[in-house]
Every structure is written in structure tokens, then in C-alpha cells.
Design an enzyme around this catalytic site. Structure first.
Site, mmCIF file in Angstrom:
data_model
loop_
_atom_site.group_PDB
_atom_site.id
_atom_site.type_symbol
_atom_site.label_atom_id
_atom_site.label_comp_id
_atom_site.label_asym_id
_atom_site.label_seq_id
_atom_site.Cartn_x
_atom_site.Cartn_y
_atom_site.Cartn_z
ATOM 1 N N SER A 22 50.935 52.053 43.216
ATOM 2 C CA SER A 22 49.833 51.057 43.406
ATOM 3 C C SER A 22 48.307 52.163 42.951
ATOM 4 O O SER A 22 47.198 51.469 42.940
ATOM 5 C CB SER A 22 49.516 50.393 44.690
ATOM 6 O OG SER A 22 49.665 51.185 45.897
ATOM 7 N N ASN A 109 51.457 50.776 56.746
ATOM 8 C CA ASN A 109 51.287 49.532 56.967
ATOM 9 C C ASN A 109 49.827 49.038 57.645
ATOM 10 O O ASN A 109 49.002 48.227 57.244
ATOM 11 C CB ASN A 109 52.253 48.616 57.652
ATOM 12 C CG ASN A 109 53.696 48.796 56.670
ATOM 13 O OD1 ASN A 109 53.599 49.378 55.697
ATOM 14 N ND2 ASN A 109 54.741 48.362 57.490
ATOM 15 N N THR A 154 21.411 11.647 37.705
ATOM 16 C CA THR A 154 22.724 11.578 38.346
ATOM 17 C C THR A 154 23.484 11.208 37.042
ATOM 18 O O THR A 154 23.156 10.717 36.299
ATOM 19 C CB THR A 154 22.616 10.533 39.408
ATOM 20 O OG1 THR A 154 22.417 9.324 38.965
ATOM 21 C CG2 THR A 154 21.845 10.938 40.416
ATOM 22 N N HIS A 155 24.852 11.541 37.156
ATOM 23 C CA HIS A 155 25.630 11.307 36.218
ATOM 24 C C HIS A 155 25.297 11.994 34.757
ATOM 25 O O HIS A 155 25.493 11.454 33.851
ATOM 26 C CB HIS A 155 26.042 9.792 36.008
ATOM 27 C CG HIS A 155 26.372 9.007 37.006
ATOM 28 N ND1 HIS A 155 27.680 8.688 37.478
ATOM 29 C CD2 HIS A 155 25.454 8.366 38.038
ATOM 30 C CE1 HIS A 155 27.496 8.046 38.633
ATOM 31 N NE2 HIS A 155 26.233 7.823 39.154
ATOM 32 N N SER A 276 25.010 35.023 16.604
ATOM 33 C CA SER A 276 26.261 34.708 15.980
ATOM 34 C C SER A 276 26.411 35.708 14.913
ATOM 35 O O SER A 276 25.267 36.176 14.110
ATOM 36 C CB SER A 276 26.093 33.173 15.528
ATOM 37 O OG SER A 276 27.011 32.995 14.543
ATOM 38 N N LYS A 282 21.400 31.377 15.244
ATOM 39 C CA LYS A 282 21.823 30.829 16.488
ATOM 40 C C LYS A 282 21.118 31.965 17.670
ATOM 41 O O LYS A 282 20.844 33.167 17.409
ATOM 42 C CB LYS A 282 23.289 30.980 16.735
ATOM 43 C CG LYS A 282 24.127 29.948 15.940
ATOM 44 C CD LYS A 282 23.796 28.685 16.526
ATOM 45 C CE LYS A 282 24.420 28.381 17.964
ATOM 46 N NZ LYS A 282 25.929 28.492 17.882
ATOM 47 N N ASN A 284 22.631 32.366 21.691
ATOM 48 C CA ASN A 284 23.324 31.636 22.464
ATOM 49 C C ASN A 284 23.331 32.128 23.843
ATOM 50 O O ASN A 284 23.085 33.301 24.158
ATOM 51 C CB ASN A 284 24.929 31.969 21.951
ATOM 52 C CG ASN A 284 25.293 31.383 20.633
ATOM 53 O OD1 ASN A 284 24.610 30.339 20.336
ATOM 54 N ND2 ASN A 284 26.062 32.118 19.673
ATOM 55 N N GLU A 289 27.447 31.355 29.950
ATOM 56 C CA GLU A 289 28.788 30.967 29.756
ATOM 57 C C GLU A 289 29.816 31.905 30.301
ATOM 58 O O GLU A 289 30.914 31.250 30.707
ATOM 59 C CB GLU A 289 28.809 30.906 28.261
ATOM 60 C CG GLU A 289 28.017 29.508 27.570
ATOM 61 C CD GLU A 289 28.093 30.083 26.032
ATOM 62 O OE1 GLU A 289 28.976 29.842 25.380
ATOM 63 O OE2 GLU A 289 27.040 30.236 25.405
ATOM 64 N N TYR A 316 55.428 43.221 57.307
ATOM 65 C CA TYR A 316 54.913 43.957 56.182
ATOM 66 C C TYR A 316 56.051 43.655 55.359
ATOM 67 O O TYR A 316 57.187 43.660 55.452
ATOM 68 C CB TYR A 316 54.469 45.162 56.216
ATOM 69 C CG TYR A 316 54.089 45.880 54.916
ATOM 70 C CD1 TYR A 316 52.526 45.634 54.299
ATOM 71 C CD2 TYR A 316 55.087 46.345 53.975
ATOM 72 C CE1 TYR A 316 52.547 46.217 53.252
ATOM 73 C CE2 TYR A 316 54.777 46.808 52.688
ATOM 74 C CZ TYR A 316 53.453 46.735 52.343
ATOM 75 O OH TYR A 316 53.159 47.172 51.008
ATOM 76 N N GLN A 321 51.405 44.429 48.831
ATOM 77 C CA GLN A 321 50.426 45.352 47.596
ATOM 78 C C GLN A 321 49.781 44.673 46.608
ATOM 79 O O GLN A 321 48.806 45.006 46.014
ATOM 80 C CB GLN A 321 51.521 46.467 47.147
ATOM 81 C CG GLN A 321 50.874 47.346 46.239
ATOM 82 C CD GLN A 321 51.810 48.578 45.927
ATOM 83 O OE1 GLN A 321 52.059 49.294 46.801
ATOM 84 N NE2 GLN A 321 52.413 48.883 44.811
ATOM 85 N N LYS A 324 45.703 43.666 46.360
ATOM 86 C CA LYS A 324 44.384 44.410 46.225
ATOM 87 C C LYS A 324 43.598 43.985 44.859
ATOM 88 O O LYS A 324 42.350 43.660 44.905
ATOM 89 C CB LYS A 324 44.943 45.798 46.162
ATOM 90 C CG LYS A 324 44.655 46.266 47.490
ATOM 91 C CD LYS A 324 45.291 47.822 47.855
ATOM 92 C CE LYS A 324 46.915 47.835 47.705
ATOM 93 N NZ LYS A 324 47.310 46.992 48.896
HETATM 94 N N1 ARG Z 1 50.684 50.541 49.021
HETATM 95 C C1 ARG Z 1 51.074 49.752 50.005
HETATM 96 C C2 ARG Z 1 50.282 48.456 50.068
HETATM 97 O O1 ARG Z 1 49.371 48.319 49.358
HETATM 98 C C3 ARG Z 1 51.065 50.627 51.390
HETATM 99 C C4 ARG Z 1 51.799 50.065 52.252
HETATM 100 C C5 ARG Z 1 53.019 50.413 51.943
HETATM 101 N N2 ARG Z 1 53.934 50.295 53.111
HETATM 102 C C6 ARG Z 1 55.480 50.351 52.874
HETATM 103 N N3 ARG Z 1 56.245 50.141 53.919
HETATM 104 N N4 ARG Z 1 56.087 50.502 52.066
HETATM 105 O O2 ARG Z 1 50.733 47.618 50.561
#
Ligand code: ARG
Length: 454
Positions: A22, A109, A154-155, A276, A282, A284, A289, A316, A321, A324
Site C-alpha cells: 500500500s 492495526n 420550481t420544477h 472548443s 464556444k 464552456n 461541469e 482487522y 487497506q 485509504k
Molecule cells: N497497510 C495496512 C493497512 O493499510 C496496515 C495494517 C496491516 N495489518 C496487518 N495485520 N497486515 O490496513
């Protein structure tokens, strides 16, 4: 080298290393991770779990690692898997055996649960500032356009005349509630998970309240299993972002319509519009948007995190993971959208003449004409029908209600008098509103001055 290699007789394949890592996205949390580690090392030293010298060396080195990351001198590795193990590895490379003691009484964790909470505390504060700036821009616009009359819809059909100030203050209220929502969500983000260990707590004499105080949390999470397993606070946060995006998106939809030739109410500043590649004429409203389009990403972020969490047995699971990227995406999208939206609003040109002209046509004073008859003692439902007939008559004749002659008025109801013309002039339609929170000039003035005292 893997920090958890002891139990394994084979190295991970490069494909699973790649898949498992990660670091590509969680390196964004380096400052939070180091702040958590510094507090943890301090606590370990204070409690005699490691020596004070070890604690001080770890803290000093972590600060150096932080400075080096900020100076772009550190390269994270896929093999290091995530931000937690990358930093621990760097620490251990620098101070050897002592570095290896940092992870005593801690798990990744509780570490990651802490990092996200610290990160969201910081981001919530930044979003709050952006919302304040947007609110200030809306207030300025409202103050400038207290007399600018426009159709209220309205509408998407012309309904009753309002002022642009009133319309802007409607959005002000929405974004003010968004602010409240983040503040409320912050109460639940602001709880400290560190010291929970993997799921069951630890065997060491830790001081979690000390950690909370060091890291600036209001409370310690009371159950370690919950502390490492749940992401409801992140979901709530994305929900706040989704609602902000929904509000922005509605507003953008209006600005896009208003800047069309059909409305002609506003013109975006050149700096916030695009051309454009084929049609030379144009201009825009791409920024508006895009914000409208980006709302879809944030709604998706919410759905994606809900889905990640919904089938997870306690505590956990590595699925977490996946929390994020949706969180980061929601943060990035809402911040970028809020800031460009405010600039767009501050620079757009308002065509007050076109707005007020539009307010003249469309029979938007029909309700006021009905109210006039009510004031002459006729029940509202009957007035509604009389005026409905008059509107139909005026449409067929191609004139506005106030262009009908007195004889024509009288032919619909004997209760009409000369003062009807005054009663249904557009300005008077606005002035005549009496209820609290209405579009009347007086009420808008009051609404604006209430904001000043907020
Ligand atoms: N990279 C992990 C996460 O984002 C960290 C926690 C990992 N814990 C484990 N028991 N493998 O969740």
C-alpha cells in the site's frame, strides 16, 4: 527484508509483493505515522517499557527521518509494503537494535487506525477553512445583490420573483450546515485507537491517556477490538464530503444553466471557462461541469468503503487497506472543488438586467394577484381559480397580468380596484412577503445581518 519474515520459509513472489503493498498510496500518511511513533516511543520510555535513552534516540531519529522525507531524500520500497514498515525499516537501518524496539506494545492495526484519524483531523480543519471562504464569498455576493431581482423557480419553471441575494443565502445555509456536519463528525474521528495492539490489547503497562494527550485527542477509544476494526468515522467523513459535493453540484448545475444563452443570467470569467477545439464561438463552463461530474466520484468513494466494510468479521482484515484510496480521493476532490468553485463565483459577471427582465415575464405575480383577492375577502381557493383563468386569458392575448386593463380585471372579479397594479408589481411582490425567512428585502437584510453576528 520483511519485518515479519520469521515464520516464512519462502520469500513472497514479486507479484504478491506488488499486490499487497500500500506504500504507493499510504505514503501520504508519513507525517501522521511518525507523529504516532514519536508519541508511542515517549510513552514506552515514560512507562519504563524501553529505557529513556532508547526512547530519546528513537524520537530524535524519527524526527530526522521526517525531515529527510520532507526534503525528498527518502525512497520508499514496495518490499517495505506500507508506510509503517517502511519507516520502521529506515529507523532500524539508522540505529540498529534500538529501532527494533519501537514496535513493542503496538501493532500495525492500531497504527493505521491512528494514522487515518490523525489525517482526517487535519483535513477536516482544512475543509472547514475552505467552507469558511466559500461562505464569505456567498455573503459578499448576497450583500452586492440585495436589489437584484430574478425569477425563483420550481420544477425549473418560473414561479415567484426573488432576489439574487436570497438565492445565494439559500446556498449559504446549505454550506453552513455542511460545516456543522464535519464538526460533528470530528467528534467521532477525535478518539484515540493507539495502544489497542492487534485486537486484544497488549501485555504491557502502557498509558493510553498519555498517548491521547500527546497526540491531541479528546478521548481514548474504550474497546481495543472496535478501535482496530471499524472505519465508521471515515465513512461518516466521506458522507460529509458527498453531501458537500451534492450541494456544489446543484449550484454548478444552476451556474451552467445561467450561463447558457437561453438564460444569460451570468457570464463566467474567461479564466474559469474553456473553448472548443472546433467551434470558435464556444465558451464552456467546464469548471462547473467538472465539479458536477466529480460529485459522482465522491458518491462512489462512499459506496466503495461501505462495501469494503460490510462483510468483515471482527477484527482487522486486510480488506481495510482498501479504506485509504476512497478517503484520499474524497478529500482531494472536495478540497479542489471547493476552492475552484469559490474563485469561479467571485469572478463571474452577473447580468442583473437580464435577470430582472426574466422576472417580469412568466406570470410570477399570479400568487400575489390571488393574495390581493384574498385581502378583499374571497377564499383563497376561489382566488386561485379566478387568477388561473386570467393567466390563461393573458397568455392567449400575449400580455403580462399587469398589462390587462381595469375592465378586463373587473370582468374576472368585481373585487379588483386600481391598486391591483401596485400590488402585483414585481418589486411589491417581493416587498409584500411577511413570513420569517422570506425573500422580502427586509428579511434578506435581516438574514444577512444574522450571519454577521454568527
Ligand atoms: N497497510 C495496512 C493497512 O493499510 C496496515 C495494517 C496491516 N495489518 C496487518 N495485520 N497486515 O490496513
Amino acid at each position: 527484508m520483511k519485518l515479519w519474515k520469521g515464520r516464512f520459509s519462502k520469500q513472497a513472489s514479486s507479484s504478491s509483493d506488488e499486490f499487497n503493498a500500500s506504500i504507493g498510496f499510504d505514503q501520504r500518511l508519513y507525517a501522521e505515522d511518525i507523529a504516532g511513533s514519536i508519541a508511542h516511543a515517549k510513552m514506552l520510555g515514560k512507562q519504563g517499557i524501553i529505557s529513556m535513552e532508547e526512547s530519546e534516540l528513537i524520537i530524535k531519529t524519527l524526527k530526522e527521518v521526517l525531515a529527510d522525507i520532507e526534503a525528498g531524500k527518502v525512497e520508499f520500497t514496495i518490499e517495505g509494503e506500507d508506510i509503517h514498515m517502511n519507516i520502521e525499516t529506515i529507523l532500524t537501518e539508522r540505529i540498529g537494535q534500538t529501532g527494533k524496539k519501537l514496535h513493542t506494545a503496538r501493532s500495525r492495526n492500531d497504527q493505521i487506525a491512528l494514522d487515518i484519524r490523525l489525517y482526517l483531523k487535519k483535513e477536516t480543519a482544512e475543509i472547514d477553512v475552505l467552507l469558511d471562504e466559500l461562505l464569505a464569498a456567498l455573503k459578499d455576493l448576497a450583500a452586492k445583490h440585495k436589489e437584484t431581482i430574478m425569477p425563483g423557480y420550481t420544477h425549473l419553471q418560473r414561479a415567484q420573483p426573488v432576489t439574487l441575494a436570497y438565492h445565494m443565502l439559500a446556498y449559504y445555509q446549505m454550506f453552513a450546515r455542511d460545516k456543522e456536519r464535519y464538526a460533528d463528525c470530528l467528534k467521532r474521528i477525535d478518539r484515540m485507537p493507539l495502544g489497542s495492539g492487534a485486537l486484544a490489547g497488549t501485555t504491557y503497562n502502557t498509558d493510553r491517556q498519555f498517548l491521547a494527550d500527546e497526540l491531541g485527542f479528546s478521548e481514548v477509544l474504550p474497546n481495543a477490538m472496535d478501535a482496530v476494526a471499524d472505519r465508521d468515522f471515515a465513512l461518516e467523513f466521506i458522507d460529509c464530503c458527498a453531501i458537500t459535493m451534492m450541494h456544489l453540484s446543484r449550484f454548478c448545475e444552476e451556474l451552467i444553466l445561467w450561463s447558457s444563452a437561453e438564460f444569460g443570467f451570468i457570464e463566467m470569467d474567461d479564466a474559469y471557462a474553456t473553448g472548443s477545439s472546433i467551434m470558435p464561438q464556444k465558451k464552456n463552463p467546464d469548471m462547473a461541469e467538472l465539479i458536477r461530474g466529480k460529485s459522482g466520484r465522491v458518491f462512489g468513494d462512499m459506496m466503495s468503503l461501505l462495501t469494503v466494510c460490510k462483510g468483515l468479521p471482527l477484527a482487522y482484515n486486510k480488506d481495510l487497506q482498501e479504506d485509504k484510496e476512497p478517503v484520499f480521493d474524497a478529500v482531494d476532490t472536495v478540497k479542489a472543488s471547493l476552492s475552484i468553485f469559490k474563485e469561479m463565483l467571485q469572478t463571474m459577471q452577473v447580468n442583473t438586467g437580464t435577470m430582472s427582465k426574466a422576472a417580469k415575464y412568466g406570470y410570477m405575480n399570479a400568487t400575489d394577484a390571488a393574495d390581493y383577492l384574498v385581502s378583499k375577502g374571497i377564499p383563497f381557493r376561489d382566488c386561485h381559480e379566478i387568477i388561473g383563468n386570467m393567466v390563461l386569458y393573458a397568455i392567449n392575448k400575449g400580455v403580462a397580468l399587469d398589462e390587462l386593463t381595469m375592465e378586463e380585471f373587473k370582468s374576472f372579479s368585481a373585487a379588483f380596484d386600481e391598486d391591483i397594479y401596485d400590488a402585483i408589481s414585481i418589486v411589491n411582490c417581493i416587498k409584500a412577503k411577511q413570513s420569517e425567512g422570506s425573500t422580502s428585502f427586509e428579511s434578506v437584510e435581516q438574514q444577512l445581518s444574522n450571519l454577521a453576528s454568527e
